[in-house]
Design a protein around this motif. Sequence first.
Motif, short mmCIF file in Angstrom:
data_model
loop_
_atom_site.label_atom_id
_atom_site.label_comp_id
_atom_site.label_asym_id
_atom_site.label_seq_id
_atom_site.Cartn_x
_atom_site.Cartn_y
_atom_site.Cartn_z
N ASN A 1 3.34 8.16 -1.40
CA ASN A 1 2.36 8.34 -2.47
C ASN A 1 0.99 8.80 -1.99
OD1 ASN A 1 4.09 7.53 -4.68
ND2 ASN A 1 3.91 5.44 -3.91
N ILE A 2 0.85 9.12 -0.70
CA ILE A 2 -0.39 9.69 -0.19
C ILE A 2 -0.22 11.20 -0.15
CG2 ILE A 2 -2.02 9.76 1.73
CD1 ILE A 2 -0.87 7.04 2.63
N THR A 3 -1.08 11.93 -0.86
CA THR A 3 -0.97 13.39 -0.89
C THR A 3 -1.30 13.96 0.49
OG1 THR A 3 -1.54 13.48 -3.24
CG2 THR A 3 -1.79 15.51 -1.96
N LEU A 4 -0.36 14.72 1.05
CA LEU A 4 -0.54 15.29 2.38
C LEU A 4 -0.96 16.75 2.32
CD1 LEU A 4 2.52 13.69 4.22
CD2 LEU A 4 0.14 12.88 4.12
N PHE A 5 -0.27 17.56 1.50
CA PHE A 5 -0.71 18.94 1.35
C PHE A 5 -0.11 19.56 0.10
CE2 PHE A 5 3.00 19.07 4.12
CZ PHE A 5 3.73 20.18 3.72
N LEU A 6 -0.65 20.72 -0.22
CA LEU A 6 -0.30 21.47 -1.42
C LEU A 6 0.17 22.86 -1.01
CD1 LEU A 6 -0.47 21.86 -4.59
CD2 LEU A 6 -2.84 22.59 -4.20
N GLU A 7 1.24 23.35 -1.65
CA GLU A 7 1.79 24.67 -1.32
C GLU A 7 1.85 25.54 -2.57
OE1 GLU A 7 5.12 24.00 2.05
OE2 GLU A 7 5.55 22.99 0.14
N TYR A 8 1.43 26.83 -2.43
CA TYR A 8 1.62 27.83 -3.47
C TYR A 8 2.53 28.92 -2.89
CZ TYR A 8 -2.50 26.06 -6.07
OH TYR A 8 -3.40 25.28 -6.77
N PHE A 9 3.71 29.08 -3.46
CA PHE A 9 4.62 30.13 -3.02
C PHE A 9 4.53 31.31 -3.99
CE2 PHE A 9 6.48 26.23 -1.41
CZ PHE A 9 7.01 26.57 -0.17
N TYR A 10 4.23 32.51 -3.45
CA TYR A 10 4.26 33.74 -4.23
C TYR A 10 5.46 34.56 -3.75
CZ TYR A 10 -0.56 32.71 -5.65
OH TYR A 10 -1.70 32.13 -6.17
N LEU A 11 6.39 34.87 -4.65
CA LEU A 11 7.61 35.56 -4.27
C LEU A 11 7.87 36.74 -5.17
CD1 LEU A 11 8.68 32.11 -4.29
CD2 LEU A 11 9.67 33.31 -2.37
N PRO A 12 8.16 37.92 -4.61
CA PRO A 12 8.41 39.10 -5.44
C PRO A 12 9.68 38.90 -6.28
CG PRO A 12 8.88 39.57 -3.13
CD PRO A 12 8.22 38.24 -3.17
N VAL A 13 9.55 39.08 -7.59
CA VAL A 13 10.67 38.86 -8.50
C VAL A 13 11.84 39.78 -8.18
CG1 VAL A 13 11.41 39.00 -10.92
CG2 VAL A 13 9.19 37.99 -10.33
N PRO B 1 8.89 10.37 2.75
CA PRO B 1 8.59 11.74 2.33
C PRO B 1 8.88 11.96 0.85
CG PRO B 1 10.64 11.67 3.58
CD PRO B 1 10.05 10.29 3.66
N GLN B 2 7.97 12.67 0.19
CA GLN B 2 8.12 12.97 -1.23
C GLN B 2 7.66 14.40 -1.48
OE1 GLN B 2 5.40 9.69 -1.72
NE2 GLN B 2 6.72 8.77 -3.28
N SER B 3 8.44 15.16 -2.22
CA SER B 3 8.09 16.52 -2.58
C SER B 3 8.27 16.70 -4.08
CB SER B 3 8.97 17.53 -1.83
OG SER B 3 8.80 17.41 -0.43
N ILE C 1 0.83 -1.20 0.00
CA ILE C 1 0.00 0.00 0.00
C ILE C 1 0.87 1.25 0.00
CG2 ILE C 1 -1.66 1.35 1.34
CD1 ILE C 1 -2.85 -1.32 2.31
N LEU C 2 1.85 1.30 0.89
CA LEU C 2 2.67 2.49 1.04
C LEU C 2 3.59 2.71 -0.15
CD1 LEU C 2 3.61 2.38 4.83
CD2 LEU C 2 1.73 3.58 3.71
N SER C 3 3.96 1.66 -0.84
CA SER C 3 4.82 1.79 -2.03
C SER C 3 4.02 2.17 -3.27
CB SER C 3 5.57 0.48 -2.29
OG SER C 3 4.68 -0.53 -2.74
N GLY C 4 2.69 2.05 -3.19
CA GLY C 4 1.85 2.35 -4.34
C GLY C 4 1.53 1.15 -5.20
N GLU C 5 2.08 -0.02 -4.85
CA GLU C 5 1.77 -1.23 -5.61
C GLU C 5 0.28 -1.56 -5.50
OE1 GLU C 5 3.28 -5.91 -6.06
OE2 GLU C 5 4.22 -4.56 -4.60
N LEU C 6 -0.28 -1.36 -4.31
CA LEU C 6 -1.73 -1.44 -4.12
C LEU C 6 -2.27 -0.02 -4.08
CD1 LEU C 6 -2.14 -4.25 -1.40
CD2 LEU C 6 -2.99 -4.31 -3.75
#
Length: 251
Positions: A141-153, A104-106, A26-31
């Motif tokens: 492979n379990i989605t934990l959270f999503l991040e949007y970074f806005y940074l001044p160029v 952990p995966q990013s 399950i944790l490897s994504g095979e299932l």
Amino acid sequence: MNYIHLNKFLSTPLYLQLKESIKNAILSGELKDKEKLPTEESICTVFNVSRPVVRQAYNELIKEGLINRVQGKGTYVHKQLMISNLMYTTRGFANEVRELGLVPQSTIISKEIDKRENLPYELQLLNDDFYLIKRIRKGSNITLFLEYFYLPVSKFQNFENLFTDNSIFTNLLKESYGYDGFEIKTTMNAILADEILADLLEIKINDPVFKFIVITQNQSEELYCYKLSYFAGDRHQIEIIEKGEQFYGIH
């Protein structure tokens, strides 16, 4: 059932071998999530083990939130994690996720300079262009959270090349740009997932989501980063810990 490995000559109980075989798959994504698992009868027949062995392994996996039983239909993979205060970890994302027994995966899913009309309202008022970097954080492979970074160029030239999948933003502030003495302000509210969030977080439209707004600035309130973080409500909980009050008086 190629993912199941049982060895009757080992001292490890058979139910535990069976449990770990299924858990690793399950944790490897095979299932995959929602995939149907073999019946107790089929496992007993193929591996010549007793029904209590299979039942105990399945019960352990149910307790860990990895599978569930549906009356009259069978047993299915059900990745239902409940993680507390991942947003506020001081040990770092990777260490916290490993402590949960996950890998952990990013992954950065996009880097661009966002159009001004698409920016959050607070940023539209500023006279600057902004990078928008989107990153997904997963555990096995379990989605934990999503991040949007806005940074001044203007403050982060070449940032799109320096920021990688596993970058720690505050470290980049110091090491690559020499920024220090920054302050972080966080607000949180609950929202319902729209089509985009549902797809990225792998949940259903209108499922509850924790939305965090994290503002990183210096003492003069110059903006370094405006970050939006989204956590699926069915996988996370926010614990509020009361530390008590300290009273100061004149002595």
